[in-house]
Design a protein around this motif. Structure first.
Motif, PDB file in Angstrom:
ATOM      1  N   GLN A  12       0.814  -1.210   0.000  1.00 56.12           N
ATOM      2  CA  GLN A  12       0.000   0.000   0.000  1.00 56.12           C
ATOM      3  C   GLN A  12       0.854   1.269   0.000  1.00 56.12           C
ATOM      4  O   GLN A  12       0.316   2.369   0.079  1.00 56.12           O
ATOM      5  N   GLY A  13       2.177   1.127  -0.065  1.00 57.45           N
ATOM      6  CA  GLY A  13       3.070   2.275  -0.119  1.00 57.45           C
ATOM      7  C   GLY A  13       3.472   2.815   1.222  1.00 57.45           C
ATOM      8  O   GLY A  13       4.094   3.889   1.283  1.00 57.45           O
ATOM      9  N   VAL A  14       3.190   2.093   2.330  1.00 58.32           N
ATOM     10  CA  VAL A  14       3.576   2.536   3.664  1.00 58.32           C
ATOM     11  C   VAL A  14       5.039   2.159   3.898  1.00 58.32           C
ATOM     12  O   VAL A  14       5.430   1.003   3.674  1.00 58.32           O
ATOM     13  N   GLU A  15       5.842   3.127   4.359  1.00 61.78           N
ATOM     14  CA  GLU A  15       7.262   2.887   4.604  1.00 61.78           C
ATOM     15  C   GLU A  15       7.545   2.880   6.099  1.00 61.78           C
ATOM     16  O   GLU A  15       7.003   3.700   6.845  1.00 61.78           O
ATOM     17  N   GLY A  16       8.389   1.935   6.511  1.00 62.17           N
ATOM     18  CA  GLY A  16       8.770   1.860   7.922  1.00 62.17           C
ATOM     19  C   GLY A  16       9.893   0.866   8.109  1.00 62.17           C
ATOM     20  O   GLY A  16      10.420   0.299   7.137  1.00 62.17           O
ATOM     21  N   TRP A  17      10.255   0.648   9.389  1.00 63.69           N
ATOM     22  CA  TRP A  17      11.360  -0.251   9.722  1.00 63.69           C
ATOM     23  C   TRP A  17      10.799  -1.536  10.319  1.00 63.69           C
ATOM     24  O   TRP A  17      10.031  -1.508  11.271  1.00 63.69           O
ATOM     25  N   LEU A  18      11.188  -2.674   9.749  1.00 62.06           N
ATOM     26  CA  LEU A  18      10.751  -3.989  10.226  1.00 62.06           C
ATOM     27  C   LEU A  18      11.876  -4.643  11.005  1.00 62.06           C
ATOM     28  O   LEU A  18      12.981  -4.778  10.483  1.00 62.06           O
ATOM     29  N   PRO A  19      11.659  -5.083  12.260  1.00 57.92           N
ATOM     30  CA  PRO A  19      12.715  -5.771  13.028  1.00 57.92           C
ATOM     31  C   PRO A  19      13.139  -7.069  12.342  1.00 57.92           C
ATOM     32  O   PRO A  19      12.332  -7.754  11.712  1.00 57.92           O
ATOM     33  N   GLY A  20      14.426  -7.409  12.483  1.00 55.05           N
ATOM     34  CA  GLY A  20      14.932  -8.616  11.855  1.00 55.05           C
ATOM     35  C   GLY A  20      14.286  -9.887  12.359  1.00 55.05           C
ATOM     36  O   GLY A  20      14.238 -10.881  11.625  1.00 55.05           O
ATOM     37  N   VAL A  21      13.748  -9.854  13.605  1.00 56.13           N
ATOM     38  CA  VAL A  21      13.119 -11.062  14.155  1.00 56.13           C
ATOM     39  C   VAL A  21      11.745 -11.289  13.532  1.00 56.13           C
ATOM     40  O   VAL A  21      11.142 -12.351  13.747  1.00 56.13           O
ATOM     41  N   ARG A  22      11.200 -10.305  12.756  1.00 57.52           N
ATOM     42  CA  ARG A  22       9.878 -10.451  12.149  1.00 57.52           C
ATOM     43  C   ARG A  22       9.950 -10.928  10.696  1.00 57.52           C
ATOM     44  O   ARG A  22       8.978 -10.839   9.962  1.00 57.52           O
ATOM     45  N   THR A  23      11.095 -11.469  10.311  1.00 54.12           N
ATOM     46  CA  THR A  23      11.238 -12.049   8.983  1.00 54.12           C
ATOM     47  C   THR A  23      12.283 -13.150   9.029  1.00 54.12           C
ATOM     48  O   THR A  23      13.080 -13.230   9.976  1.00 54.12           O
ATOM     49  N   ARG A  24      12.246 -14.008   8.044  1.00 54.64           N
ATOM     50  CA  ARG A  24      13.252 -15.052   7.919  1.00 54.64           C
ATOM     51  C   ARG A  24      13.999 -14.845   6.605  1.00 54.64           C
ATOM     52  O   ARG A  24      14.069 -15.717   5.748  1.00 54.64           O
ATOM     53  N   ASN A  25      14.576 -13.670   6.442  1.00 52.73           N
ATOM     54  CA  ASN A  25      15.223 -13.296   5.187  1.00 52.73           C
ATOM     55  C   ASN A  25      16.468 -14.128   4.929  1.00 52.73           C
ATOM     56  O   ASN A  25      17.288 -14.352   5.819  1.00 52.73           O
ATOM     57  N   THR A  26      16.606 -14.583   3.697  1.00 53.87           N
ATOM     58  CA  THR A  26      17.802 -15.341   3.280  1.00 53.87           C
ATOM     59  C   THR A  26      18.533 -14.640   2.134  1.00 53.87           C
ATOM     60  O   THR A  26      19.439 -15.224   1.533  1.00 53.87           O
TER      61      THR A  26
END
Length: 219
Positions: free
Chosen positions: A194-208
């Motif tokens: 929806q175009g909302v920008e913000g900061w996501l904590p690293g514990v809220r994703t499993r990025n590889t």
């Protein structure tokens, strides 16, 4: 006593007259030295008048006067022509080589937005993974260095399974612990669908995937 006295041969001026031969050149009893000289000149003049030119002599002289001048040998220009030919051949070869190895057209791409990485939101609570309830929403922070749960540090909400676009990451943000006890100081600058920008904590994703570090202005 009467009688005639002979005076010898008489010279009457005719070299061929009857009366005997003329006086001997050089003077003598028959005449003076001047007469001998005159006689010699007369004979030479007569001999000169009797000389005839050979037939065709004057024609040959005229032809020799009008003959073309001998051709003057000119320096040969073969070496110059050879050098020019070699130079032209070398230039043609160089042009052909350049045409084969010439670089292709350079396309300058306009500067665009930095590359992004797609991240998927992960909720550690299994009960909230299939439900988009307000109680299951996860917060996007405005400042990764401020307390995560602070009242004014909310930029928006996301849920488990949402796909976000990450621009960069900071590695020295506020330490956050999830419900399973996992901690991280990494924060991703993300944008929602929806175009909302913000900061996501690293514990809220499993990025590889590798995400570039944010510039100084984003810390």
């Amino acid at each position: 006593m009467s009688g005639a006295v002979g005076v010898g041969a008489r010279y009457d001026g005719d070299a061929g007259g009857a009366g005997g031969g003329g006086p001997v050149p050089g003077g003598g009893p028959g005449g003076s030295g001047d007469d001998a000289e005159a006689l010699l000149r007369a004979r030479l003049r007569r001999a000169d008048e009797q000389i005839e030119a050979p037939p065709g002599l004057w024609d040959r002289i005229r032809e020799s006067d009008g003959a073309p001048e001998p051709a003057v040998a000119r320096p040969r220009r073969r070496p110059y022509a050879l050098v020019l030919g070699v130079a032209a051949a070398v230039a043609a070869v160089a042009l052909g080589v350049w045409w084969l190895v010439r670089p292709g057209p350079v396309h300058v791409r306009p500067a665009g937005p930095p590359p992004t990485v797609r991240l998927t939101v992960h909720n550690s609570e299994s009960a909230c993974r299939g439900r988009r309830l307000l109680e299951c929403a996860l917060r996007l922070a405005k400042d990764p260095h401020a307390p995560y749960a602070a009242r004014g540090n909310s930029a928006g909400r996301v849920w488990h399974g949402d796909v976000l676009t990450a621009r960069c990451v900071v590695t020295d943000g506020r330490l956050v612990r999830d419900e399973a006890g996992l901690t991280s100081t990494r924060w991703y600058l993300v944008t929602t669908g929806q175009g909302v920008e913000g900061w996501l904590p690293g514990v809220r994703t499993r990025n590889t995937h590798e995400v570039p570090v944010c510039p100084e202005g984003h810390k």
